[in-house]
Design a protein around this motif. Structure first.
Motif, PDB file in Angstrom:
ATOM      1  N   PHE A 135       0.821  -1.209   0.000  1.00 42.19           N
ATOM      2  CA  PHE A 135       0.000   0.000   0.000  1.00 42.19           C
ATOM      3  C   PHE A 135       0.857   1.263   0.000  1.00 42.19           C
ATOM      4  O   PHE A 135       0.506   2.263  -0.623  1.00 42.19           O
ATOM      5  CB  PHE A 135      -0.915  -0.021   1.229  1.00 42.19           C
ATOM      6  N   GLU A 136       1.990   1.212   0.679  1.00 42.55           N
ATOM      7  CA  GLU A 136       2.848   2.388   0.844  1.00 42.55           C
ATOM      8  C   GLU A 136       3.281   2.977  -0.496  1.00 42.55           C
ATOM      9  O   GLU A 136       3.359   4.201  -0.657  1.00 42.55           O
ATOM     10  CB  GLU A 136       4.077   1.990   1.663  1.00 42.55           C
ATOM     11  N   TYR A 145      10.489   6.840  -2.194  1.00 42.93           N
ATOM     12  CA  TYR A 145      10.384   5.548  -1.520  1.00 42.93           C
ATOM     13  C   TYR A 145      11.372   5.420  -0.361  1.00 42.93           C
ATOM     14  O   TYR A 145      11.011   4.971   0.732  1.00 42.93           O
ATOM     15  CB  TYR A 145      10.640   4.409  -2.510  1.00 42.93           C
ATOM     16  N   VAL A 146      12.630   5.794  -0.584  1.00 38.59           N
ATOM     17  CA  VAL A 146      13.637   5.634   0.459  1.00 38.59           C
ATOM     18  C   VAL A 146      13.342   6.549   1.637  1.00 38.59           C
ATOM     19  O   VAL A 146      13.433   6.141   2.800  1.00 38.59           O
ATOM     20  CB  VAL A 146      15.046   5.915  -0.102  1.00 38.59           C
ATOM     21  N   ASN A 147      12.975   7.797   1.354  1.00 41.20           N
ATOM     22  CA  ASN A 147      12.643   8.719   2.430  1.00 41.20           C
ATOM     23  C   ASN A 147      11.431   8.226   3.221  1.00 41.20           C
ATOM     24  O   ASN A 147      11.413   8.284   4.456  1.00 41.20           O
ATOM     25  CB  ASN A 147      12.367  10.104   1.837  1.00 41.20           C
ATOM     26  N   ARG A 336      14.301  -2.730   1.988  1.00 39.62           N
ATOM     27  CA  ARG A 336      12.960  -2.239   1.666  1.00 39.62           C
ATOM     28  C   ARG A 336      12.971  -1.437   0.373  1.00 39.62           C
ATOM     29  O   ARG A 336      12.036  -1.526  -0.435  1.00 39.62           O
ATOM     30  CB  ARG A 336      12.428  -1.379   2.811  1.00 39.62           C
ATOM     31  N   ALA A 337      14.036  -0.664   0.153  1.00 40.51           N
ATOM     32  CA  ALA A 337      14.137   0.101  -1.091  1.00 40.51           C
ATOM     33  C   ALA A 337      14.240  -0.835  -2.293  1.00 40.51           C
ATOM     34  O   ALA A 337      13.666  -0.574  -3.355  1.00 40.51           O
ATOM     35  CB  ALA A 337      15.340   1.033  -1.033  1.00 40.51           C
ATOM     36  N   ILE A 338      14.973  -1.925  -2.157  1.00 36.11           N
ATOM     37  CA  ILE A 338      15.098  -2.893  -3.238  1.00 36.11           C
ATOM     38  C   ILE A 338      13.735  -3.488  -3.582  1.00 36.11           C
ATOM     39  O   ILE A 338      13.354  -3.587  -4.754  1.00 36.11           O
ATOM     40  CB  ILE A 338      16.094  -4.000  -2.851  1.00 36.11           C
ATOM     41  N   THR A 341      11.521  -0.629  -5.302  1.00 33.68           N
ATOM     42  CA  THR A 341      11.912  -0.090  -6.599  1.00 33.68           C
ATOM     43  C   THR A 341      12.000  -1.148  -7.688  1.00 33.68           C
ATOM     44  O   THR A 341      11.889  -0.827  -8.873  1.00 33.68           O
ATOM     45  CB  THR A 341      13.267   0.629  -6.500  1.00 33.68           C
ATOM     46  N   ARG A 342      12.186  -2.414  -7.323  1.00 31.96           N
ATOM     47  CA  ARG A 342      12.370  -3.455  -8.331  1.00 31.96           C
ATOM     48  C   ARG A 342      11.129  -4.323  -8.540  1.00 31.96           C
ATOM     49  O   ARG A 342      11.185  -5.311  -9.277  1.00 31.96           O
ATOM     50  CB  ARG A 342      13.562  -4.348  -7.950  1.00 31.96           C
ATOM     51  N   THR A 343      10.028  -3.945  -7.904  1.00 32.49           N
ATOM     52  CA  THR A 343       8.817  -4.746  -8.012  1.00 32.49           C
ATOM     53  C   THR A 343       7.725  -3.949  -8.711  1.00 32.49           C
ATOM     54  O   THR A 343       7.378  -2.851  -8.263  1.00 32.49           O
ATOM     55  CB  THR A 343       8.312  -5.156  -6.610  1.00 32.49           C
TER      56      THR A 343
END
Length: 422
Positions: A135-136, A145-147, A336-338, A341-343
């Motif tokens: 959801f995020e 996303y990272v922030n 979490r960033a991976i 961003t990769r999904t």
């Protein structure tokens, strides 16, 4: 770690009103979870005086969540994720009320009844957690996303530091039933915050494929992506061999001689370290050489646990645990960033579910491994050996997963962001 031409905005995610609502929902749920962990463990031990029952409680907490996580990920990619969260958070509210009602019996409270409610809450989490992680990404643009992960992680660490203390004070004043009511109220606050957020329709048709094929597609997606799979597997193995939190009562009692008060301070140390580094990474996200930072964080975690194992001084042991939290915080944010961003969006629920299975399993199995190793080797040797194995695992990952080592977050982040909603 950031490009000089584009200084990061530490409050980028907070400029989106829906993310602020999500942060309130996450904070309320995190504090509710820590309150629950304190009260259920204390209550079960008070009723049974059996450490074995505490071990079984951990199994009863984890297994239902893990058993339904993959199915929950499938539905998180097929249904409205906000609605899933609303339903599961409502079930958690009802669960808190049920715990409070059952605990009114005091010393006559049914332990079997408590375990049954624990299992029921685990099923709710199994469906809700994959939807929450997916959801995020619909709330903020890719470059945030990272922030956003740093802020959400910081909230979780604050709950890890303050939650047990506040829950303990509440438990002493209002007993178990009153603390369960606090848990229900916190989950209700989380539900209300989610209720104010917009409905986000599913990104794929609910008839696209069957449940089994859908789950298998999620597993294949993770397995074929060396960066995704490597980051998850590395974290699993690091916690499996390097984690020693389950042994902290032994260190506090028999090695450092600091008693229960010192144990509480030691248990909070990793969260303190993780919170500090996550707040720092709101301004200095690891955009360059991100994969290298991930592997180095695993090695640093192993070295921190090695230092903790050999320390006989309380302040040094606390510092070692705090450093382990710093390195674990870096690992957590990058992992979490991976995932984010990769999904692709239509796979986020299933990939989040696979991540939940990896991470959720590592804590319980890691505690079991620590207990078995300490039984045969002693707690100090087991902790030192676990730290050394973790460092070796980081070196093996650097050799085995070259795509992970060369991955950089700056290449994944979107460049064009929509303006924050008013």
């Amino acid at each position: 770690m950031t490009t000089p031409s584009s200084p990061p905005d530490a409050f980028a995610a907070l400029r989106f009103p829906d993310f602020r609502r999500l942060l309130v929902a996450s904070a309320s749920a995190s504090f509710a979870g820590t309150a629950f962990a304190v009260v259920i463990g204390y209550q079960v031990y008070a009723l049974t005086r059996s450490p074995l029952m505490l071990g079984l409680l951990g199994v009863a907490t984890a297994l239902p969540t893990l058993s339904l996580a993959l199915l929950g990920g499938h539905y998180a990619d097929r249904l409205d994720r906000r609605r899933i969260l609303l339903v599961t958070r409502a079930l958690l509210v009802l669960g808190g009320l049920a715990f409070a009602a059952l605990s009114q019996a005091g010393p006559a409270t049914s332990v079997a009844g408590l375990f049954l409610l624990v299992v029921m809450l685990g099923f709710a989490r199994g469906f809700g957690d994959p939807a929450a992680s997916a959801f995020e990404t619909r709330i903020v643009p890719p470059s945030v996303y990272v922030n956003a992960s740093a802020w959400l992680g910081s909230v979780g660490q604050v709950a890890g530091i303050l939650g047990p203390t506040l829950a303990g004070l509440f438990l002493a004043r209002f007993e178990a039933s009153g603390t369960y009511l606090l848990m229900a109220a916190l989950y209700a606050a989380s539900w209300l915050a989610l209720r104010q957020m917009p409905r986000l329709p599913p990104t794929v048709s609910s008839r696209e494929e069957g449940v089994r094929a859908s789950i298998q597609a999620g597993l294949r997606f993770v397995r074929r992506d060396q960066v995704l799979f490597g980051s998850m597997a590395l974290d699993l193995l690091a916690v499996l061999f390097g984690g020693a939190l389950a042994l902290l009562p032994v260190f506090a009692t028999d090695i450092l001689n600091v008693g229960p008060g010192g144990l509480g301070v030691l248990m909070a140390a990793p969260s303190v370290g993780a919170l500090l580094v996550m707040l720092w990474m709101t301004r200095q996200p690891p955009l360059n050489r991100t994969g290298v930072w991930l592997v180095l964080s695993i090695a640093g975690f192993g070295l921190s646990m090695l230092l903790f194992g050999v320390s006989r001084v309380f302040w040094l042991s606390w510092l070692a645990l705090a450093l382990s939290g710093v390195f674990d915080g870096v690992n957590m944010l990058i992992r979490r960033a991976i995932v984010r961003t990769r999904t692709p969006d239509h796979m986020r629920g299933r990939v989040g579910a696979v991540s939940l299975v990896f991470i959720g399993t590592s804590n319980e199995i890691g505690a079991l491994e620590s207990g078995v190793a300490s039984h045969y080797l002693g707690v100090v040797r087991a902790t030192v050996l676990g730290g050394l194995l973790t460092v070796a695992l980081a070196g093996g990952a650097a050799w085995r997963w070259r795509a992970l080592m060369t991955w950089e977050l700056r290449h994944e982040q979107g460049q064009q962001d929509p303006p924050p909603a008013a």
